[in-house]
Structure formats: C-alpha cells, structure tokens
Design a protein around this motif. Structure first.
Motif, mmCIF file in Angstrom:
data_model
loop_
_atom_site.group_PDB
_atom_site.id
_atom_site.type_symbol
_atom_site.label_atom_id
_atom_site.label_comp_id
_atom_site.label_asym_id
_atom_site.label_seq_id
_atom_site.Cartn_x
_atom_site.Cartn_y
_atom_site.Cartn_z
ATOM 1 N N ILE A 92 0.837 -1.204 0.000
ATOM 2 C CA ILE A 92 0.000 0.000 0.000
ATOM 3 C C ILE A 92 0.870 1.251 0.000
ATOM 4 O O ILE A 92 0.623 2.197 -0.741
ATOM 5 C CB ILE A 92 -0.973 -0.030 1.196
ATOM 6 C CG1 ILE A 92 -2.029 -1.094 0.920
ATOM 7 C CG2 ILE A 92 -1.629 1.327 1.414
ATOM 8 C CD1 ILE A 92 -2.941 -1.384 2.070
ATOM 9 N N SER A 136 2.356 1.688 -3.559
ATOM 10 C CA SER A 136 1.483 2.277 -4.573
ATOM 11 C C SER A 136 1.186 3.740 -4.234
ATOM 12 O O SER A 136 1.040 4.580 -5.123
ATOM 13 C CB SER A 136 0.196 1.467 -4.747
ATOM 14 O OG SER A 136 -0.621 1.615 -3.621
ATOM 15 N N ARG A 184 1.963 6.859 -6.815
ATOM 16 C CA ARG A 184 0.983 7.903 -7.126
ATOM 17 C C ARG A 184 1.536 9.280 -6.776
ATOM 18 O O ARG A 184 1.360 10.242 -7.508
ATOM 19 C CB ARG A 184 -0.283 7.688 -6.294
ATOM 20 C CG ARG A 184 -1.347 6.853 -6.932
ATOM 21 C CD ARG A 184 -2.652 6.992 -6.146
ATOM 22 N NE ARG A 184 -3.101 8.392 -6.098
ATOM 23 C CZ ARG A 184 -3.734 8.997 -7.079
ATOM 24 N NH1 ARG A 184 -4.030 8.347 -8.163
ATOM 25 N NH2 ARG A 184 -4.087 10.269 -6.962
ATOM 26 N N PHE A 223 -1.026 17.702 0.786
ATOM 27 C CA PHE A 223 -2.033 16.914 0.078
ATOM 28 C C PHE A 223 -2.181 17.410 -1.358
ATOM 29 O O PHE A 223 -1.971 18.586 -1.643
ATOM 30 C CB PHE A 223 -3.398 17.058 0.754
ATOM 31 C CG PHE A 223 -3.466 16.531 2.156
ATOM 32 C CD1 PHE A 223 -2.603 15.545 2.611
ATOM 33 C CD2 PHE A 223 -4.435 17.019 3.021
ATOM 34 C CE1 PHE A 223 -2.691 15.063 3.909
ATOM 35 C CE2 PHE A 223 -4.541 16.540 4.316
ATOM 36 C CZ PHE A 223 -3.670 15.562 4.761
ATOM 37 N N GLU A 224 -2.620 16.515 -2.234
ATOM 38 C CA GLU A 224 -2.918 16.910 -3.613
ATOM 39 C C GLU A 224 -3.874 18.099 -3.600
ATOM 40 O O GLU A 224 -4.914 18.045 -2.948
ATOM 41 C CB GLU A 224 -3.597 15.755 -4.366
ATOM 42 C CG GLU A 224 -2.690 14.584 -4.648
ATOM 43 C CD GLU A 224 -3.425 13.467 -5.402
ATOM 44 O OE1 GLU A 224 -4.437 13.751 -6.076
ATOM 45 O OE2 GLU A 224 -2.967 12.312 -5.314
ATOM 46 N N ARG A 248 -3.937 20.866 -2.190
ATOM 47 C CA ARG A 248 -4.157 21.619 -0.952
ATOM 48 C C ARG A 248 -3.921 23.125 -1.163
ATOM 49 O O ARG A 248 -4.629 23.960 -0.639
ATOM 50 C CB ARG A 248 -3.196 21.084 0.121
ATOM 51 C CG ARG A 248 -3.107 21.921 1.391
ATOM 52 C CD ARG A 248 -4.275 21.687 2.300
ATOM 53 N NE ARG A 248 -4.141 22.459 3.538
ATOM 54 C CZ ARG A 248 -5.015 22.418 4.535
ATOM 55 N NH1 ARG A 248 -6.094 21.662 4.452
ATOM 56 N NH2 ARG A 248 -4.833 23.143 5.607
ATOM 57 N N ARG A 252 -7.244 3.413 -2.910
ATOM 58 C CA ARG A 252 -6.247 4.413 -2.531
ATOM 59 C C ARG A 252 -6.148 4.437 -1.021
ATOM 60 O O ARG A 252 -7.128 4.186 -0.331
ATOM 61 C CB ARG A 252 -6.659 5.788 -3.021
ATOM 62 C CG ARG A 252 -6.731 5.841 -4.532
ATOM 63 C CD ARG A 252 -6.911 7.234 -5.044
ATOM 64 N NE ARG A 252 -7.114 7.174 -6.482
ATOM 65 C CZ ARG A 252 -7.094 8.198 -7.301
ATOM 66 N NH1 ARG A 252 -6.887 9.404 -6.827
ATOM 67 N NH2 ARG A 252 -7.282 8.054 -8.590
ATOM 68 N N ASP A 268 -9.184 16.706 2.143
ATOM 69 C CA ASP A 268 -9.007 17.669 1.042
ATOM 70 C C ASP A 268 -9.354 17.011 -0.302
ATOM 71 O O ASP A 268 -9.752 17.697 -1.237
ATOM 72 C CB ASP A 268 -7.559 18.184 0.988
ATOM 73 C CG ASP A 268 -7.311 19.339 1.962
ATOM 74 O OD1 ASP A 268 -7.213 19.066 3.166
ATOM 75 O OD2 ASP A 268 -7.254 20.497 1.508
ATOM 76 N N GLN A 269 -9.154 15.696 -0.401
ATOM 77 C CA GLN A 269 -9.556 14.985 -1.633
ATOM 78 C C GLN A 269 -11.054 14.733 -1.634
ATOM 79 O O GLN A 269 -11.715 14.831 -2.665
ATOM 80 C CB GLN A 269 -8.815 13.649 -1.771
ATOM 81 C CG GLN A 269 -7.302 13.745 -1.726
ATOM 82 C CD GLN A 269 -6.781 14.910 -2.524
ATOM 83 O OE1 GLN A 269 -7.233 15.180 -3.646
ATOM 84 N NE2 GLN A 269 -5.865 15.647 -1.936
ATOM 85 N N TRP A 322 -10.482 14.388 -8.500
ATOM 86 C CA TRP A 322 -10.319 13.044 -9.067
ATOM 87 C C TRP A 322 -11.409 12.749 -10.103
ATOM 88 O O TRP A 322 -11.189 12.023 -11.065
ATOM 89 C CB TRP A 322 -10.345 11.990 -7.951
ATOM 90 C CG TRP A 322 -9.137 12.055 -7.060
ATOM 91 C CD1 TRP A 322 -8.010 12.796 -7.269
ATOM 92 C CD2 TRP A 322 -8.933 11.360 -5.831
ATOM 93 N NE1 TRP A 322 -7.127 12.602 -6.244
ATOM 94 C CE2 TRP A 322 -7.652 11.734 -5.334
ATOM 95 C CE3 TRP A 322 -9.702 10.460 -5.075
ATOM 96 C CZ2 TRP A 322 -7.130 11.223 -4.151
ATOM 97 C CZ3 TRP A 322 -9.187 9.953 -3.886
ATOM 98 C CH2 TRP A 322 -7.913 10.330 -3.430
ATOM 99 N N GLU A 374 -12.511 14.550 -12.297
ATOM 100 C CA GLU A 374 -12.214 15.103 -13.623
ATOM 101 C C GLU A 374 -11.530 14.077 -14.508
ATOM 102 O O GLU A 374 -11.491 14.224 -15.724
ATOM 103 C CB GLU A 374 -11.322 16.334 -13.488
ATOM 104 C CG GLU A 374 -12.096 17.515 -12.970
ATOM 105 C CD GLU A 374 -11.227 18.744 -12.797
ATOM 106 O OE1 GLU A 374 -10.057 18.728 -13.239
ATOM 107 O OE2 GLU A 374 -11.735 19.709 -12.213
#
Ligand code: SF4
Lengths: 462, 195
Positions: free
Chosen positions: A312, A315, A319, A428-429, A431, B16, B22-23, B46, B48
């Motif tokens: 985990i 991966s 990402r 975070f993505e 953020r 995931r 935030d996601q 996500w 999109e």
C-alpha cells in the motif's frame, strides 16, 4: 500508579462519567472561524438554543481572507465571512474581524492573547487545534456537529484516547528546527502512527524548544494521526504567558503557576506507547510526496517506490511521485520550486519570520515569495523590528495576516503544476490550489530555497 | 441525525490509501454556508479523470464505499461527511480511518466500518469482479456480509445505540445540564474569559 499529564488534564474536566458511555468533558475555550461554524449556528437557531458560554468563545476571520489589503472580492467567501459576523453578533460572541488588530489565524491568536493556558481543554472546528497543546492542555479539532454541541453545552462527549510518549533525546544539531523535528517524527511513525492517542512530546530536545517551536511541533500532531499533542508546561511556558492580556495577574498568577507546576507526567506513570527519537541524528527535512509522512532529509534523494516493502505504501509512493512530477533518485536539492510560502499556524509566528529574515537579509529571492504573518499582531511586531523591509528589499511580498497559501480558499493559490516550498502543514494533492505541488519545509529552508530557486538548506547558501 | 440499523447496497472500490478530506471535498467547496449541495464537490479533482472509479457507470447507484486504509485523514471538515452522504453513501468500509472524520460520521449517521485489510481486499476484489455484488452492513449485528462471507466489526456500545436510534447528541447532553452547572461553579477562578 502515577498519571500522565494528559490523564490529569482529562480527569480535571470530566463533568459526568457513566458506565458504558463516553465521558462528558468540559471545554474551557472554544475558538471559532468562518468556515466550520455557519451550519452549527443554523442548527442552534433551528432548535431555539442559545450559546451557553459566549464568554468562553472567541471568533476570528482567517481562512477566506485575502492577504492583500482590501475587501474580499469573491462573493462566496465574502458571504461566509459576513455570516460569521452576523452569527457572532446575534449570539454575543467576541469577533476579531479583518483589519482588527486582534485578527489572525485562529491558532495564533489564542496563545497571543494569553487565552491558551496550561491544563485547559480547548477545541475548534479545525484539526490544527492541537497547536494549543504546546502549553500543556488538551486541545483538539472537531467537526461542525461538535462545534454546535460545544456552543450549546460547553461540553463534548468523548472517550479518552490512549497515551503515547514521544521522547526526543539529546539536542537538535545547529540549524535543525522544530519543523524538521516534527516532519522527521511523522516520517518515522507514519500518518496513522498517532491514531487513537494523545501524544506527549518529552525529552531534552523538547524542553529546549521555545514556545513557538513547541507550537510548531504540537500543530502537526494531527498529521501523524493523533487528535492531540501536548508538552508539559515549564518556565518557558510561564515566561511566555506572563503579562499577556488574558493571563492571570498578581495573586491569581501565583496560584495558577502553583497549579501549573503539578501538570507533569508522574515519574511512575505508564504510557500506552513510547517512541524514542535521537535528536542528534536529525537534519533539515522536507516532504517529497502527497502526505506529511512522505518526507526525507533534504540531503537525500527522492525515494524509489520499490524501497517500500508494504504494497500500500509502495502504490501510494508511486501515485505521489506521479502527482509531484518527481523521479526517484533525484537529489532533493536539485528540485526547482516556483513559489515559496512562509506562514500558516505552523510557522507564521514572529520567531519564524525572524528566522526567514535572517537568511534573506542582504540577499535576493529568485522565486515568487509570499511572507504572510499569522496574525495582525505578528505583523505589527515584525514591522516594528523592520523585518518587512528586509523581505521587501529581498524581493519578497509582505502580506496581511491570514491562512493564505496554506489552503486553497483565498486568492493565494498555486497554479496547476506549480511547485512550492511551504512552511505550512499539508502537502495533500491540491491543498494549495488544484494541481499544485507542495514540499513542506521549515522557515529557514523556505528562505534559503527562495534565494536559490531550488530546495536548499541554509547551511548550503554561499 | 439519520438512524442506521442495517443497509444493503452495491459498493464502489476505492483503491487508494490516505484519502484525506481535502480529496473528499476540496477547500473551495467549504465556502458554502448551507448544509446541502456538497455531492457535486465529492472527490471533485479526481472525478475530472474519466477513468476514476466513481465515473464508471457500472458503479452508479452504489451506496457503500470500500476504501484503502487511513480514509478521512487531515482536516476536520464535516463537509466531507455531508458530501459522501449527499452523493448517496450510507457507509464507508476501510481498515483505518482518520479520527475526526470517523467521529464526524457517527454524528451524522454515515457509518464508518473498520474491517481487517484482508476483508477489505476480499470485498474490493468481489466488487471489482462484479459491480452488482451486494454488501450488507448490519449495525445491529455488528457485521458485514457479502459473497457468502461475514465479518464482525467493532463499534462501542454507546455510539452504536445512538446510531441505531438516530439520537441527537446535544439533546442527550442537555439532560445533564445540572452536572454542567455544578462543574462550572467549581472551575479555577483564574481561568480566562473571552468577554
Ligand atoms: S493556517 Fe492552514 S492549517 Fe492553520 S488554520 Fe489556517 S488553513 Fe488551517
């Protein structure tokens, strides 16, 4: 058997205890901001309930506010701030609005006013409420339903978390900061490592930290999954508090200090878990991934996903590298950034700005550089010391107080694909704006990075 | 709050880990002052991507989310719970949750179910192989049932009771107003007041 600090503070606040139920805990201070409170006030209105203790509640505007002087141009943000003004007026709650000398990021203003004191329970609809634990109280973030609950009852039902000690032995090497320490701790125990625990930070390296540094450490407890983090109060704490507007005075001060001195973990107390860290082994730290646990020493390289045994984690690293646009094996000091952000409730205090100014003094920045004081008071103090002139002379932008580029709710955001070195707390993505790429760093590393345009340790500046 | 007793529905596999709030709901969505309309913001970035699992028509109408570990870490925004609920989810299954998210969920009647990583893997495989696979989340029995198997999960008695009954926490606490008043009269005199 002795008790830990967290157990002492918890027990002191139990209003009601019944078999098979969570404890009902009294809340000494409730901090409010515009984002997580509107639906809570609506709930009160719908049920016809008053705010039980407006005198233990304080509000500020921080997340949505623009850091360039002027009104809020986004109508949705403006409506949210106006809703807070309306609600606090209706329910009789003290508010520090934009432009007010007391305004600032919610976790900066509490300590600054002396409202955050040892042994207290403090909550806020914001996960970084853990910051206030630096004074030796239990402080944690709550959701909007709980905000409503505290407004209505000044209590919260809660189960006491387990206790964890993080013992930081030895001394931090020269140039290694509280931010590097907490990033290293999170990388070691993982983003879930503190889950279910209140963490007490202990040991020589913690004792040696200033209050500002302690707040930086406690602030990021949540990034290790812990609801709260705390540090036993000592002379550093008392000196910080003395003379602040809401600190006790005269005889009350003596009485308070006497009590505060009892707020330490007993020698024979037992923690549910103990983690040891050797401070001497630490160096400037930076994140490479998309959660705060994905960090490494700045002197190392972007890790290869295959390094992670756990499928985990592997991966997740894959990402993260894809999102961050990084290749394994790249030296972290070769990573070029577009924007540097110094600010937030993690590193937006005076000490942080001084550290950044010291490095920027007489140098020029190569990247867009935003310096955002955590509060108006920090801003005024920094200006009194002339720090703003150092920043401006270096080519950095000196802004108004607020959350700013810590999260994408105000005009300060990254463009898609843009890369930042940021003193905030979350990588975070998205953020800091959709598609933005964040490297978490200390104020010192942020400033050095602004000078070179690449992730840089201050020691490597010529 | 919505009561939760037992629920059967199809499920979406979210492969995931560390799905932070935030996601689940990006910050721009937090500017709303109402409690509704958050389904549009659920996993907005996500979604999109056309290949994101929620965009797969095979999973439309699913009401259970089966995620990798550490779901709901990060920010305390309850908006994440509202977004999931308003999109149609009744339960989230994962090996581990962010504490605040889990707490917020149980206040709103969205059931966070902790199962072992192996059980989560079995469920994800099953719903990937056949998106029509039904999962039953049974709070009264503290059990998840699917593909002929059953897994028990833990939840404390009090939270379970509140969810089964759909009880409002504030109402329950106000029954103890006397205890709060008694506590208030004994607080240390130096403790700060904001007003
Ligand atoms: S500075 Fe960042 S982390 Fe702190 S309260 Fe503001 S948005 Fe939250």
């Amino acid at each position: 058997m002795g008790r830990t600090l967290a157990e002492k503070v918890w027990e002191q606040h139990v209003v009601r205890r019944a078999e098979g139920e969570p404890d009902l805990l009294f809340i000494d201070l409730h901090l409010i901001h515009e984002v997580t409170s509107p639906q809570a006030f609506d709930g009160l209105r719908m049920a016809g309930r008053p705010v039980r203790r407006p005198d233990l509640t304080i509000a500020t505007e921080d997340h949505n506010v623009p850091t360039i002087r002027g009104p809020i141009s986004d109508p949705v943000s403006r409506a949210q701030v106006e809703t807070l003004r309306k609600n606090t007026a209706e329910f009789g709650i003290r508010l520090h609005p934009m432009g007010d000398a007391g305004q600032g990021v919610v976790h900066i203003i509490g300590p600054q006013f002396g409202l955050t004191q040892p042994g207290m329970t403090i909550v806020c609809g914001d996960s970084h409420t853990s910051t206030h634990g630096a004074f030796g109280g239990i402080a944690f973030g709550i959701g909007t339903s709980e905000v409503e609950h505290v407004l209505a009852t000044q209590t919260l039902p809660a189960y006491r978390p387990k206790t964890m000690a993080i013992e930081v032995k030895g001394a931090l090497p020269y140039g290694v900061t509280a931010k590097d320490l907490i990033l290293a701790i999170i990388a070691q125990i993982g983003t879930g490592g503190g889950q279910g625990y209140i963490v007490e930070y202990r040991g020589e390296a913690i004792r040696a930290l200033s209050m500002e540094g302690r707040m930086t450490v406690c602030n990021m407890s949540i990034e290790a999954g812990a609801r709260a983090g705390l540090i036993a109060p000592d002379e550093t704490t008392f000196n910080y508090l003395k003379g602040r507007p809401h600190a006790p005075e005269d005889a009350a001060w003596d009485q308070a200090v006497e009590y505060w001195k009892t707020l330490r973990t007993d020698d024979d107390a037992v923690f549910d878990k103990v983690v040891e860290i050797d401070a001497a082994t630490l160096s400037p730290f930076v994140t490479w991934g998309t959660n705060p646990g994905q960090g490494a020493p700045l002197s190392s390289v972007v890790p290869a996903p295959e390094q992670f045994g756990d499928p985990i984690e592997r991966s997740s690293a894959e990402r993260a590298l894809e999102y961050m646009g990084l290749t394994a094996g790249t030296r972290l000091t070769d990573v070029e950034v577009d924007t540097v952000f110094v600010g937030s409730c993690t590193n937006g205090r005076l000490e942080d700005l001084r550290a950044a100014a010291e490095i920027l003094q007489g140098r020029q920045v190569r990247t867009r550089t935003l310096i955002v004081p955590g509060s108006m008071m920090v801003k005024l103090q920094a200006e009194a010391e002339g720090l703003h002139e150092v920043f401006r002379a270096a080519g950095a932008e000196w802004r108004e107080a607020g959350c700013s580029m810590c999260l994408g709710m105000n005009p300060d955001i990254l463009a898609p694909g843009e890369r930042s070195a940021s003193t905030s707390n979350r990588n975070f993505e998205g953020r800091q704006g959709k598609g933005g790429r964040t490297h978490l760093v200390s104020p010192q590393v942020a400033a050095a990075t602004a000078v070179t345009g690449k992730l840089t340790a201050p020691a490597d500046l010529v | 709050m919505d009561a939760f007793v037992t629920h059967t529905g199809t499920a979406v596999p979210l492969r995931r880990s560390n799905v932070d709030t935030d996601q689940i709901i990006p910050a721009v969505w937090l500017k709303q002052v109402s409690r509704t309309g958050f389904e549009k913001g659920l996993f907005a970035a996500w979604r999109e991507d056309p290949s994101f699992v929620l965009n797969d028509p095979a999973y439309s109408g699913a009401s259970i989310l089966v995620s990798g570990p550490d779901f709901g870490t990060g920010s305390s925004r309850e908006h994440a719970v509202w977004a999931l609920q308003q999109y149609g989810f009744r339960a989230v299954i994962a090996a581990r949750f962010g504490d605040i998210f889990r707490n917020n969920s149980t206040k709103m009647g969205l059931l966070p179910v902790i199962l072992s990583p192996e059980a989560v893997e079995t469920l994800q495989k099953a719903i990937e192989a056949d998106p029509a696979t039904e999962i039953t989340v049974d709070l009264s029995e503290r059990q998840v049932r699917a593909v002929g198997e059953a897994w028990s999960f833990e939840i404390d008695d009090y939270t379970r009771w509140r969810l089964l009954e759909g009880l409002d926490d504030i109402g329950l606490t106000l029954r103890h107003a006397d205890a709060i008043t008694a506590y208030e009269s004994e607080r240390q005199p130096w403790l700060p007041k904001t007003a």
